[in-house]
Design an enzyme around this catalytic site. Sequence first.
Site, PDB file in Angstrom:
ATOM      1  N   TRP A 103     -38.510 -28.455  55.213  1.00 32.94           N
ATOM      2  CA  TRP A 103     -38.282 -27.975  53.847  1.00 32.94           C
ATOM      3  C   TRP A 103     -37.854 -26.525  53.874  1.00 32.94           C
ATOM      4  O   TRP A 103     -36.907 -26.120  53.172  1.00 32.94           O
ATOM      5  CB  TRP A 103     -39.520 -28.174  52.982  1.00 32.94           C
ATOM      6  N   ASP A 161     -42.547 -21.869  48.271  1.00 29.98           N
ATOM      7  CA  ASP A 161     -42.555 -23.297  47.941  1.00 29.98           C
ATOM      8  C   ASP A 161     -43.997 -23.764  48.107  1.00 29.98           C
ATOM      9  O   ASP A 161     -44.535 -23.764  49.216  1.00 29.98           O
ATOM     10  CB  ASP A 161     -41.617 -24.018  48.927  1.00 29.98           C
ATOM     11  N   LYS A 194     -46.654 -34.151  44.463  1.00 27.76           N
ATOM     12  CA  LYS A 194     -47.631 -34.123  45.539  1.00 27.76           C
ATOM     13  C   LYS A 194     -49.044 -33.969  44.970  1.00 27.76           C
ATOM     14  O   LYS A 194     -49.947 -34.703  45.329  1.00 27.76           O
ATOM     15  CB  LYS A 194     -47.351 -32.972  46.518  1.00 27.76           C
TER      16      LYS A 194
HETATM   17  C1  LIG Z   1     -41.785 -32.797  49.032  1.00 28.32           C
HETATM   18  C2  LIG Z   1     -41.412 -31.390  49.291  1.00 28.32           C
HETATM   19  C3  LIG Z   1     -40.157 -30.881  48.922  1.00 28.32           C
HETATM   20  C4  LIG Z   1     -39.093 -31.736  48.270  1.00 28.32           C
HETATM   21  O1  LIG Z   1     -39.461 -31.965  46.975  1.00 28.32           O
HETATM   22  P1  LIG Z   1     -38.504 -32.770  45.960  1.00 28.32           P
HETATM   23  O2  LIG Z   1     -39.264 -32.617  44.689  1.00 28.32           O
HETATM   24  O3  LIG Z   1     -38.425 -34.167  46.475  1.00 28.32           O
HETATM   25  O4  LIG Z   1     -37.194 -32.112  45.950  1.00 28.32           O
HETATM   26  C5  LIG Z   1     -39.897 -29.559  49.151  1.00 28.32           C
HETATM   27  N1  LIG Z   1     -40.811 -28.761  49.724  1.00 28.32           N
HETATM   28  C6  LIG Z   1     -42.021 -29.215  50.110  1.00 28.32           C
HETATM   29  C7  LIG Z   1     -43.005 -28.280  50.734  1.00 28.32           C
HETATM   30  C8  LIG Z   1     -42.351 -30.541  49.898  1.00 28.32           C
HETATM   31  O5  LIG Z   1     -43.552 -31.003  50.268  1.00 28.32           O
END
Ligand SMILES: *Cc1c(COP(=O)(O)O)cnc(C)c1O
Length: 362
Positions: free
Chosen positions: A102, A172, A196
């Site tokens: 990511w 993030d 999540k």
């Molecule tokens: C799942 C995840 C993403 C991607 O998220 P989307 O909402 O599917 O774009 C990005 N960063 C992290 C840390 C993630 O766990």
Amino acid sequence: MARVYNFSAGPSMLPEQVLKTAAAEMLDYKGSGQSVMEMSHRSKTYDAIIKEAEALLREVMNIPDNYKVLFLQGGASSQFAMVPLNLMNKNHKADYVITGQWANKAYKEAARYGDAHVVASSADKTFSYIPKLDPATFTPDADYFHICMNNTIYGTKYHTLPETGNVPLVADISSCALSEPIDVSRFGLLYAGAQKNMAPAGLTVVIIREDLIGNAMDITPTMFNYQTHADNGSMFNTPPCYTIYICKLVLEWIKNEIGGLENMKKINEKKAALLYDFLDHSKLFRGTVVPEDRSLMNIPFVTGDADLDAKFVKEATEAGFVNLKGHRTVGGMRASCYNAMPVEGVEKLVAFMKAFEAANLK
Ligand SMILES: *Cc1c(COP(=O)(O)O)cnc(C)c1O
């Protein structure tokens, strides 16, 4: 069928009470005669829902007044572009730490819009650790410094934040949002895909310091400009109404049932300790991450034998522990123990692993 223990990395479990409330309110939300799915996002009833969701998020996360909360769409992946489009417009430079896929995707997207610089990477050891960061290597006039706080695939987490001085720290937090208290004032911007730990898929939450709004590049699409959404209370266009409503129920659960993020953290620590302690003493399984960087949320582990891993995943699934297969780049297994995973689910998983070990240790 009984509900399974779902260890998926995302979309993932929601608190049972949230699902029950949503079910009870499905056909007639609080006497409105409609489902939240059906109502106008401009209605009074819905306005109260989105305002309450924001107020609860501010309260639960202790978000300072000089930050805006935005309810967006497009996933965390859209933020990989939105962050540089909005922030990388003073010196056109940004620092990135590569701690997994990511973080790497975020970096690659930023590199399309300006001078994105890799400060450090843990790619050499399959991202099994967080690199030690030396502020002397940071770009002093960067527009921001980006980290992926919890690395969902590899199971690492920053336990101390980089000291970036006046350079805004951007994180993030898709897979650790609401898992424990976080000092929002240390960050310029936080973002998370909600699926999540906050809500079902479809909602992306951005928490941004107000002074970082209003400096987007000219090429920025209107919908990708934070200003657009900040000026319109996340109502410039139709927001993901139902997902925001579920997010509100999740926040009520954290506030009223759990008692806030300090308590949430204690519960998450208890779950993680159950699994890590077992892994540290097991003769069959082992964790893949260096102990000091371990995630509270995503716990990868292996036996070292791909066939045995596959056998474990199959038998675990049959026993009601689902989505334990690890990411293909790590192999083995991964147990994601987000907020909604009950302690009992992890206790039972560990008991199952003990029995599997006894039956399969040669
Ligand atoms: C799942 C995840 C993403 C991607 O998220 P989307 O909402 O599917 O774009 C990005 N960063 C992290 C840390 C993630 O766990």
